[in-house]
Design a protein around this motif. Structure first.
Motif, PDB file in Angstrom:
ATOM      1  N   CYS A 111       0.740  -1.368   0.063  1.00 26.99           N
ATOM      2  CA  CYS A 111      -0.251   0.009  -0.032  1.00 26.99           C
ATOM      3  C   CYS A 111       0.841   1.260   0.052  1.00 26.99           C
ATOM      4  N   SER A 112       0.364   2.297  -0.624  1.00 24.41           N
ATOM      5  CA  SER A 112       1.340   3.740  -0.582  1.00 24.41           C
ATOM      6  C   SER A 112       1.002   4.021   0.778  1.00 24.41           C
ATOM      7  N   ARG A 113       1.857   4.944   1.273  1.00 25.74           N
ATOM      8  CA  ARG A 113       1.920   5.454   2.541  1.00 25.74           C
ATOM      9  C   ARG A 113       2.661   6.898   2.571  1.00 25.74           C
ATOM     10  N   GLY A 114       2.108   7.841   3.485  1.00 26.21           N
ATOM     11  CA  GLY A 114       2.847   9.124   3.463  1.00 26.21           C
ATOM     12  C   GLY A 114       4.076   9.173   4.449  1.00 26.21           C
ATOM     13  N   LEU A 115       5.007   9.858   3.998  1.00 24.96           N
ATOM     14  CA  LEU A 115       6.486   9.666   4.876  1.00 24.96           C
ATOM     15  C   LEU A 115       6.841  11.218   4.963  1.00 24.96           C
ATOM     16  N   ARG A 116       7.545  11.393   6.111  1.00 23.61           N
ATOM     17  CA  ARG A 116       8.244  12.654   6.132  1.00 23.61           C
ATOM     18  C   ARG A 116       9.635  12.532   5.344  1.00 23.61           C
ATOM     19  N   ASP A 117       9.912  13.574   4.628  1.00 24.52           N
ATOM     20  CA  ASP A 117      11.210  13.567   3.984  1.00 24.52           C
ATOM     21  C   ASP A 117      11.854  14.817   4.313  1.00 24.52           C
ATOM     22  N   ARG A 118      12.729  14.887   5.141  1.00 25.78           N
ATOM     23  CA  ARG A 118      13.265  16.068   5.736  1.00 25.78           C
ATOM     24  C   ARG A 118      12.289  17.134   6.513  1.00 25.78           C
TER      25      ARG A 118
ATOM     26  N   ASP B 137       9.489  18.030   4.366  1.00 24.48           N
ATOM     27  CA  ASP B 137       8.112  17.650   3.586  1.00 24.48           C
ATOM     28  C   ASP B 137       7.591  16.444   3.617  1.00 24.48           C
ATOM     29  N   GLU B 138       6.456  16.461   3.486  1.00 23.66           N
ATOM     30  CA  GLU B 138       5.542  15.008   3.514  1.00 23.66           C
ATOM     31  C   GLU B 138       5.768  14.716   2.161  1.00 23.66           C
ATOM     32  N   VAL B 139       5.892  13.249   2.110  1.00 22.96           N
ATOM     33  CA  VAL B 139       5.831  12.860   0.511  1.00 22.96           C
ATOM     34  C   VAL B 139       4.892  11.607   0.698  1.00 22.96           C
ATOM     35  N   LEU B 140       4.382  11.281  -0.472  1.00 25.38           N
ATOM     36  CA  LEU B 140       3.823   9.905  -0.750  1.00 25.38           C
ATOM     37  C   LEU B 140       4.631   8.726  -1.146  1.00 25.38           C
ATOM     38  N   GLU B 141       4.866   7.704  -0.566  1.00 31.37           N
ATOM     39  CA  GLU B 141       5.558   6.778  -1.320  1.00 31.37           C
ATOM     40  C   GLU B 141       4.568   5.519  -1.942  1.00 31.37           C
ATOM     41  N   ALA B 142       4.974   5.253  -3.352  1.00 31.30           N
ATOM     42  CA  ALA B 142       4.012   4.836  -4.168  1.00 31.30           C
ATOM     43  C   ALA B 142       3.969   3.262  -3.678  1.00 31.30           C
ATOM     44  N   GLY B 143       2.737   2.682  -3.857  1.00 33.94           N
ATOM     45  CA  GLY B 143       2.560   1.237  -3.473  1.00 33.94           C
ATOM     46  C   GLY B 143       3.030   0.500  -4.737  1.00 33.94           C
ATOM     47  N   ARG B 144       2.753  -0.733  -4.603  1.00 29.11           N
ATOM     48  CA  ARG B 144       3.119  -1.874  -5.624  1.00 29.11           C
ATOM     49  C   ARG B 144       2.432  -2.833  -5.573  1.00 29.11           C
TER      50      ARG B 144
ATOM     51  N   LEU C 286      -4.798  13.780  -1.080  1.00 24.62           N
ATOM     52  CA  LEU C 286      -3.804  13.914  -0.096  1.00 24.62           C
ATOM     53  C   LEU C 286      -2.622  14.693  -0.653  1.00 24.62           C
ATOM     54  N   VAL C 287      -1.781  14.270  -1.684  1.00 20.24           N
ATOM     55  CA  VAL C 287      -0.649  15.106  -2.112  1.00 20.24           C
ATOM     56  C   VAL C 287      -0.993  16.564  -2.861  1.00 20.24           C
ATOM     57  N   THR C 288      -2.328  16.697  -3.202  1.00 23.39           N
ATOM     58  CA  THR C 288      -2.613  17.885  -3.758  1.00 23.39           C
ATOM     59  C   THR C 288      -3.143  19.097  -2.759  1.00 23.39           C
ATOM     60  N   SER C 289      -3.333  18.517  -1.522  1.00 25.86           N
ATOM     61  CA  SER C 289      -3.813  19.309  -0.470  1.00 25.86           C
ATOM     62  C   SER C 289      -2.764  20.168   0.328  1.00 25.86           C
TER      63      SER C 289
END
Length: 98
Positions: free
Chosen positions: A21-28, A30-37, A95-98
């Motif tokens: 499943c995709s999931r939201g992560l903190r990257d320094r 910013d919050e980023v969305l890690e793609a699912g597979r 999530l990623v556009t808000s």
């Protein structure tokens, strides 16, 4: 285990299905969305021609459902390169556009 995904007695070998499943992560900062597979694998010589056809048909059905529930996504790697073939669902898009 759901009856829809229960092992079939007429297949002597297994098929590997991986869904992450995709999931939201903190990257320094910013919050980023890690793609699912979604990945499916089997060996035709182990399941035989009829089993291979059943698994191919079922895999195509899963991909059709995934494509109908998502839309193409524009994704860039950390190095700024565009990654093709990615898809995004409505909730992840919100999530990623808000």
């Amino acid at each position: 285990m759901d009856k829809e995904v229960a092992p079939r007695a007429d297949f002597g070998h297994s098929t590997v299905v991986q869904f992450l499943c995709s999931r939201g992560l903190r990257d320094r900062e910013d919050e980023v969305l890690e793609a699912g597979r979604l990945a499916v694998r089997w060996f035709e010589q182990e399941v035989g021609p009829e089993g291979n056809q059943v698994l191919t048909d079922e895999t195509n059905l899963v991909w059709r459902a995934l494509r109908s529930a998502t839309r193409p996504a524009t994704v860039e790697s950390a190095q700024g390169r565009r990654i093709s073939g990615m898809r995004i669902g409505p909730a992840a898009h919100d999530l990623v556009t808000s």
